[in-house]
Write a protein that holds these residues in place. Structure first.
Motif, PDB file in Angstrom:
ATOM      1  N   LEU A  20       0.828  -1.196   0.000  1.00 32.64           N
ATOM      2  CA  LEU A  20       0.000   0.000   0.000  1.00 32.64           C
ATOM      3  C   LEU A  20       0.872   1.260   0.000  1.00 32.64           C
ATOM      4  O   LEU A  20       0.573   2.245  -0.679  1.00 32.64           O
ATOM      5  CB  LEU A  20      -0.939   0.004   1.218  1.00 32.64           C
ATOM      6  N   LYS A  21       1.985   1.207   0.758  1.00 30.54           N
ATOM      7  CA  LYS A  21       2.894   2.350   0.814  1.00 30.54           C
ATOM      8  C   LYS A  21       3.487   2.643  -0.559  1.00 30.54           C
ATOM      9  O   LYS A  21       3.651   3.812  -0.950  1.00 30.54           O
ATOM     10  CB  LYS A  21       4.016   2.083   1.829  1.00 30.54           C
ATOM     11  N   THR A  22       3.813   1.576  -1.311  1.00 30.35           N
ATOM     12  CA  THR A  22       4.367   1.756  -2.650  1.00 30.35           C
ATOM     13  C   THR A  22       3.352   2.414  -3.572  1.00 30.35           C
ATOM     14  O   THR A  22       3.673   3.343  -4.319  1.00 30.35           O
ATOM     15  CB  THR A  22       4.804   0.398  -3.235  1.00 30.35           C
ATOM     16  N   VAL A  23       2.105   1.944  -3.504  1.00 30.71           N
ATOM     17  CA  VAL A  23       1.028   2.514  -4.331  1.00 30.71           C
ATOM     18  C   VAL A  23       0.830   3.992  -4.007  1.00 30.71           C
ATOM     19  O   VAL A  23       0.702   4.837  -4.900  1.00 30.71           O
ATOM     20  CB  VAL A  23      -0.289   1.740  -4.125  1.00 30.71           C
ATOM     21  N   THR A  24       0.823   4.317  -2.723  1.00 28.72           N
ATOM     22  CA  THR A  24       0.644   5.713  -2.296  1.00 28.72           C
ATOM     23  C   THR A  24       1.773   6.594  -2.804  1.00 28.72           C
ATOM     24  O   THR A  24       1.548   7.709  -3.286  1.00 28.72           O
ATOM     25  CB  THR A  24       0.567   5.795  -0.755  1.00 28.72           C
ATOM     26  N   GLN A  25       3.020   6.081  -2.719  1.00 27.65           N
ATOM     27  CA  GLN A  25       4.170   6.842  -3.226  1.00 27.65           C
ATOM     28  C   GLN A  25       4.031   7.106  -4.724  1.00 27.65           C
ATOM     29  O   GLN A  25       4.295   8.221  -5.198  1.00 27.65           O
ATOM     30  CB  GLN A  25       5.467   6.076  -2.962  1.00 27.65           C
ATOM     31  N   ILE A  45       3.795  10.796  -6.383  1.00 28.99           N
ATOM     32  CA  ILE A  45       4.828  11.230  -7.333  1.00 28.99           C
ATOM     33  C   ILE A  45       4.190  11.625  -8.662  1.00 28.99           C
ATOM     34  O   ILE A  45       4.548  12.651  -9.258  1.00 28.99           O
ATOM     35  CB  ILE A  45       5.875  10.116  -7.544  1.00 28.99           C
ATOM     36  N   ALA A  46       3.238  10.810  -9.139  1.00 31.13           N
ATOM     37  CA  ALA A  46       2.572  11.097 -10.411  1.00 31.13           C
ATOM     38  C   ALA A  46       1.846  12.441 -10.351  1.00 31.13           C
ATOM     39  O   ALA A  46       1.908  13.236 -11.301  1.00 31.13           O
ATOM     40  CB  ALA A  46       1.591   9.980 -10.754  1.00 31.13           C
ATOM     41  N   GLN A  47       1.172  12.710  -9.246  1.00 26.86           N
ATOM     42  CA  GLN A  47       0.459  13.979  -9.106  1.00 26.86           C
ATOM     43  C   GLN A  47       1.426  15.165  -9.056  1.00 26.86           C
ATOM     44  O   GLN A  47       1.177  16.213  -9.649  1.00 26.86           O
ATOM     45  CB  GLN A  47      -0.417  13.968  -7.853  1.00 26.86           C
ATOM     46  N   GLU A  48       2.565  14.984  -8.383  1.00 25.92           N
ATOM     47  CA  GLU A  48       3.555  16.055  -8.307  1.00 25.92           C
ATOM     48  C   GLU A  48       4.148  16.355  -9.685  1.00 25.92           C
ATOM     49  O   GLU A  48       4.357  17.526 -10.049  1.00 25.92           O
ATOM     50  CB  GLU A  48       4.676  15.674  -7.329  1.00 25.92           C
ATOM     51  N   ILE A  49       4.425  15.309 -10.447  1.00 24.97           N
ATOM     52  CA  ILE A  49       4.973  15.501 -11.799  1.00 24.97           C
ATOM     53  C   ILE A  49       3.956  16.193 -12.687  1.00 24.97           C
ATOM     54  O   ILE A  49       4.288  17.135 -13.425  1.00 24.97           O
ATOM     55  CB  ILE A  49       5.407  14.140 -12.395  1.00 24.97           C
ATOM     56  N   ALA A  50       2.701  15.739 -12.621  1.00 30.72           N
ATOM     57  CA  ALA A  50       1.642  16.353 -13.423  1.00 30.72           C
ATOM     58  C   ALA A  50       1.478  17.830 -13.079  1.00 30.72           C
ATOM     59  O   ALA A  50       1.330  18.687 -13.958  1.00 30.72           O
ATOM     60  CB  ALA A  50       0.328  15.611 -13.210  1.00 30.72           C
ATOM     61  N   LYS A  51       1.530  18.132 -11.779  1.00 29.35           N
ATOM     62  CA  LYS A  51       1.360  19.515 -11.314  1.00 29.35           C
ATOM     63  C   LYS A  51       2.526  20.400 -11.752  1.00 29.35           C
ATOM     64  O   LYS A  51       2.321  21.514 -12.265  1.00 29.35           O
ATOM     65  CB  LYS A  51       1.247  19.522  -9.789  1.00 29.35           C
ATOM     66  N   ASN A  52       3.759  19.920 -11.569  1.00 33.97           N
ATOM     67  CA  ASN A  52       4.927  20.741 -11.879  1.00 33.97           C
ATOM     68  C   ASN A  52       5.147  20.924 -13.379  1.00 33.97           C
ATOM     69  O   ASN A  52       5.684  21.950 -13.809  1.00 33.97           O
ATOM     70  CB  ASN A  52       6.174  20.141 -11.229  1.00 33.97           C
ATOM     71  N   LEU A  53       4.759  19.925 -14.165  1.00 35.02           N
ATOM     72  CA  LEU A  53       4.874  20.041 -15.617  1.00 35.02           C
ATOM     73  C   LEU A  53       3.626  20.634 -16.250  1.00 35.02           C
ATOM     74  O   LEU A  53       3.569  20.821 -17.462  1.00 35.02           O
ATOM     75  CB  LEU A  53       5.169  18.669 -16.238  1.00 35.02           C
ATOM     76  N   LYS A  54       2.599  20.889 -15.408  1.00 31.52           N
ATOM     77  CA  LYS A  54       1.321  21.463 -15.876  1.00 31.52           C
ATOM     78  C   LYS A  54       0.762  20.633 -17.037  1.00 31.52           C
ATOM     79  O   LYS A  54       0.392  21.158 -18.099  1.00 31.52           O
ATOM     80  CB  LYS A  54       1.495  22.919 -16.302  1.00 31.52           C
ATOM     81  N   GLN A 107       7.079   5.352 -15.725  1.00 33.61           N
ATOM     82  CA  GLN A 107       7.604   4.046 -15.343  1.00 33.61           C
ATOM     83  C   GLN A 107       8.427   4.210 -14.069  1.00 33.61           C
ATOM     84  O   GLN A 107       9.222   5.142 -13.957  1.00 33.61           O
ATOM     85  CB  GLN A 107       8.456   3.469 -16.472  1.00 33.61           C
ATOM     86  N   PHE A 108       8.218   3.306 -13.125  1.00 31.06           N
ATOM     87  CA  PHE A 108       8.864   3.375 -11.822  1.00 31.06           C
ATOM     88  C   PHE A 108       9.681   2.123 -11.535  1.00 31.06           C
ATOM     89  O   PHE A 108       9.351   1.032 -12.019  1.00 31.06           O
ATOM     90  CB  PHE A 108       7.823   3.498 -10.697  1.00 31.06           C
ATOM     91  N   LEU A 109      10.710   2.292 -10.710  1.00 32.87           N
ATOM     92  CA  LEU A 109      11.412   1.186 -10.069  1.00 32.87           C
ATOM     93  C   LEU A 109      10.997   1.161  -8.608  1.00 32.87           C
ATOM     94  O   LEU A 109      10.861   2.207  -7.982  1.00 32.87           O
ATOM     95  CB  LEU A 109      12.925   1.404 -10.117  1.00 32.87           C
ATOM     96  N   ALA A 110      10.812  -0.024  -8.065  1.00 38.81           N
ATOM     97  CA  ALA A 110      10.538  -0.149  -6.629  1.00 38.81           C
ATOM     98  C   ALA A 110      11.432  -1.237  -6.057  1.00 38.81           C
ATOM     99  O   ALA A 110      11.460  -2.367  -6.562  1.00 38.81           O
ATOM    100  CB  ALA A 110       9.073  -0.493  -6.391  1.00 38.81           C
ATOM    101  N   LYS A 111      12.174  -0.870  -5.026  1.00 39.99           N
ATOM    102  CA  LYS A 111      13.040  -1.832  -4.358  1.00 39.99           C
ATOM    103  C   LYS A 111      13.076  -1.502  -2.874  1.00 39.99           C
ATOM    104  O   LYS A 111      13.330  -0.358  -2.491  1.00 39.99           O
ATOM    105  CB  LYS A 111      14.460  -1.786  -4.946  1.00 39.99           C
ATOM    106  N   ASN A 112      12.767  -2.509  -2.061  1.00 41.12           N
ATOM    107  CA  ASN A 112      12.716  -2.323  -0.604  1.00 41.12           C
ATOM    108  C   ASN A 112      11.789  -1.177  -0.219  1.00 41.12           C
ATOM    109  O   ASN A 112      12.083  -0.361   0.645  1.00 41.12           O
ATOM    110  CB  ASN A 112      14.122  -2.069  -0.048  1.00 41.12           C
ATOM    111  N   ASN A 113      10.650  -1.114  -0.921  1.00 40.77           N
ATOM    112  CA  ASN A 113       9.620  -0.101  -0.651  1.00 40.77           C
ATOM    113  C   ASN A 113      10.082   1.316  -0.977  1.00 40.77           C
ATOM    114  O   ASN A 113       9.469   2.290  -0.551  1.00 40.77           O
ATOM    115  CB  ASN A 113       9.141  -0.162   0.797  1.00 40.77           C
ATOM    116  N   HIS A 114      11.182   1.436  -1.712  1.00 46.90           N
ATOM    117  CA  HIS A 114      11.668   2.738  -2.156  1.00 46.90           C
ATOM    118  C   HIS A 114      11.353   2.884  -3.636  1.00 46.90           C
ATOM    119  O   HIS A 114      11.729   2.039  -4.448  1.00 46.90           O
ATOM    120  CB  HIS A 114      13.181   2.844  -1.924  1.00 46.90           C
TER     121      HIS A 114
END
Length: 372
Positions: free
Chosen positions: A101-106, A110-119, A127-134
Motif C-alpha cells: 500500500l505504501k508503494t502505491v501511495t508513493q 509522485i505522479a500527481q507532483e509531476i503532473a502539477k509541476n509540468l502542468k 515508469q517506476f522502479l521499486a526496491k525495498n519499498n523505495h
C-alpha cells in the motif's frame, strides 16, 4: 568516471531512440567502452545517457490523464518480470497483485507532483522502479503509451476520450471512476523470433516484441495462461526441459521444479541443473548440451518433439555460457517448442498450470467482466 562513482552496473542509452534501440547494461569498464561506441553510432549528434542500473527491482507503470496539472484518471500496473526487461516486452498485470500500500501511495503522490509541476494536460505514462519499498522514477512520457488501450479495457474507462476532452478543454469529462473487484487483466507480449533467422529470443532492455495480447480472468493465473495461449504458447502435457545457469537461479527455481514433479511432468535437464535437482530429491533425466556431441543430446530431443516446454534461465548480460544456451533457445524456437527465459515469468507459469487446467479457462465476452 561517472560510472565508477555511482557503481556498476550502469545503463547506457542513446538519445532520441525508440524501443530501447542500442540500450545495454555495462558491468565493467570494458563493457562501458564497447557499448558507448555502439550507442554513439546510433545517435552521433546527441549525448549518450548513463544511469545507474538496479538489479532485482520491480517495475511499475502508471497511465494517467491530467488537465492543467490535475490528474483526472489513472491506473497502476505491475510487470511480472523484474526491471531490466523493456516495458514493451514485459507481461503487465492490472490490478497490481504484489504491491505494498505504501508503494502505491508513493506512486500516486509522485505522479500527481509531476503532473502539477509540468502542468500536464493530456495523456502521460510514468515508469517506476521499486526496491525495498523505495520508489524511483525511470522516465515520464508525455504521450499515450502502448498500455493505454489495455488499461482502458480493464478499467472500463476510455482514457483517450478523457484525454481528448481535457486537451480540447471540454467541460463534460466522462465518468472516470472505476472499481475492479473480481477479475484481473494481463497483457502479454507477442514475439516473432521464428520469422527472424538466428535472432536470440531473450528479454533485455532493448525491445524485441512485435505485438501484444490482453486477456481477462477471475485471477492472475487464468488471465496469464489465456494471454500466453493467445500468443501461441501451448501447455506442456508430458515433459519439460530445464536449464538454469548459476547457483542463484537453481535455488530460486527449486519450488517450481518441485511443482513440475508433482504435476507428473518428466523433467529433462542439463548436467549442472540435473545434479542440483537430484541433491534436492527431484528426479530428472540428464541431457548433454549441443556442443558436447554425446547422447542423449538436447538437440535430438527437441528435434524429435520429446520436449513440450523449454525453460532456459540465465543472466542475459553474462556471456560465459552464451553460445551453448543460445543454441538451446534458438533450437526451441526453430522447432516450434514454447520457450521461457525469464525467472519471474517461468515461476508464474508453473504456478498457473498447477492451479488451472485448460478446461478451467473460460471464454467470455468483455461485457461479462466490465460494466461501462
Amino acid at each position: 568516471t561517472f560510472a565508477e562513482k555511482i557503481g556498476y552496473p550502469v545503463l547506457i542509452r542513446p538519445s532520441y531512440v525508440l524501443s530501447g534501440a542500442a540500450m545495454n547494461v555495462a558491468f565493467s569498464s570494458e563493457d562501458l567502452a564497447t557499448y558507448l561506441q555502439l550507442a554513439s553510432r546510433i545517435s552521433k549528434e546527441y549525448p549518450v545517457v548513463i544511469s545507474k542500473y538496479y538489479e532485482e527491482a520491480k517495475e511499475i507503470e502508471i497511465d494517467a490523464v491530467a488537465q492543467e496539472g490535475q490528474i483526472l484518471c489513472s491506473a497502476i500496473s505491475e510487470h511480472v518480470e523484474n526491471a531490466g526487461v523493456h516495458s514493451g516486452d514485459s507481461t503487465m498485470v492490472l490490478p497490481a497483485q504484489k504491491l505494498y500500500l505504501k508503494t502505491v501511495t508513493q506512486i500516486e503522490n509522485i505522479a500527481q507532483e509531476i503532473a502539477k509541476n509540468l502542468k500536464i494536460t493530456g495523456p502521460f505514462n510514468i515508469q517506476f522502479l521499486a526496491k525495498n519499498n523505495h520508489v524511483m522514477v525511470i522516465e515520464c512520457n508525455l504521450r499515450a503509451s502502448r498500455s493505454f488501450p489495455f488499461v482502458s479495457k480493464v478499467t472500463g474507462v476510455n482514457f483517450i476520450e478523457v484525454a481528448t476532452n481535457a486537451i480540447l478543454n471540454i467541460n463534460q469529462i466522462p465518468n472516470t471512476k472505476y472499481q475492479i473487484l473480481d477479475y484481473v487483466g494481463v497483457k502479454a507480449p507477442q514475439f516473432s523470433f521464428s520469422r527472424i533467422k538466428g535472432a536470440d529470443p531473450i528479454l533485455r532492455v532493448e525491445m524485441t516484441s512485435t505485438g501484444e495480447v490482453g486477456c481477462f480472468g477471475d485471477d492472475i493465473y487464468e488471465a496469464f495462461l489465456k494471454s500466453l495461449l493467445a500468443t501461441g504458447v501451448t501447455l506442456p502435457k508430458k515433459s519439460v526441459f530445464v536449464s538454469l545457469a548459476g547457483d542463484e537461479n537453481k535455488v530460486d527455481f527449486l519450488d517450481s521444479a518441485q511443482t513440475l514433479k508433482k504435476l507428473g511432468l518428466k523433467i529433462f535437464a542439463t548436467d549442472g541443473t540435473s545434479k542440483f535437482l537430484k541433491s534436492k530429491g527431484i528426479t530428472s533425466t540428464k541431457l548433454y548440451k549441443i556442443h558436447e556431441h554425446k547422447k542423449p543430446n538436447v538437440l535430438d530431443f527437441l528435434h524429435n518433439k520429446k520436449i513440450d516446454l523449454v525453460i532456459n534461465i540465465f543472466d542475459p548480460y553474462f556471456k560465459k555460457e552464451f553460445d551453448d544456451d543460445y543454441l538451446i533457445r534458438r533450437s526451441a524456437i526453430d522447432f516450434g517448442i514454447p520457450l521461457l527465459t525469464n525467472m519471474q515469468t517461468a515461476e508464474l507459469f508453473v504456478k498457473a498450470i498447477s492451479l488451472k487446467k485448460l478446461s478451467d479457462l473460460k471464454t467470455l465476452p468483455w461485457s461479462q467482466y466490465i460494466t461501462p
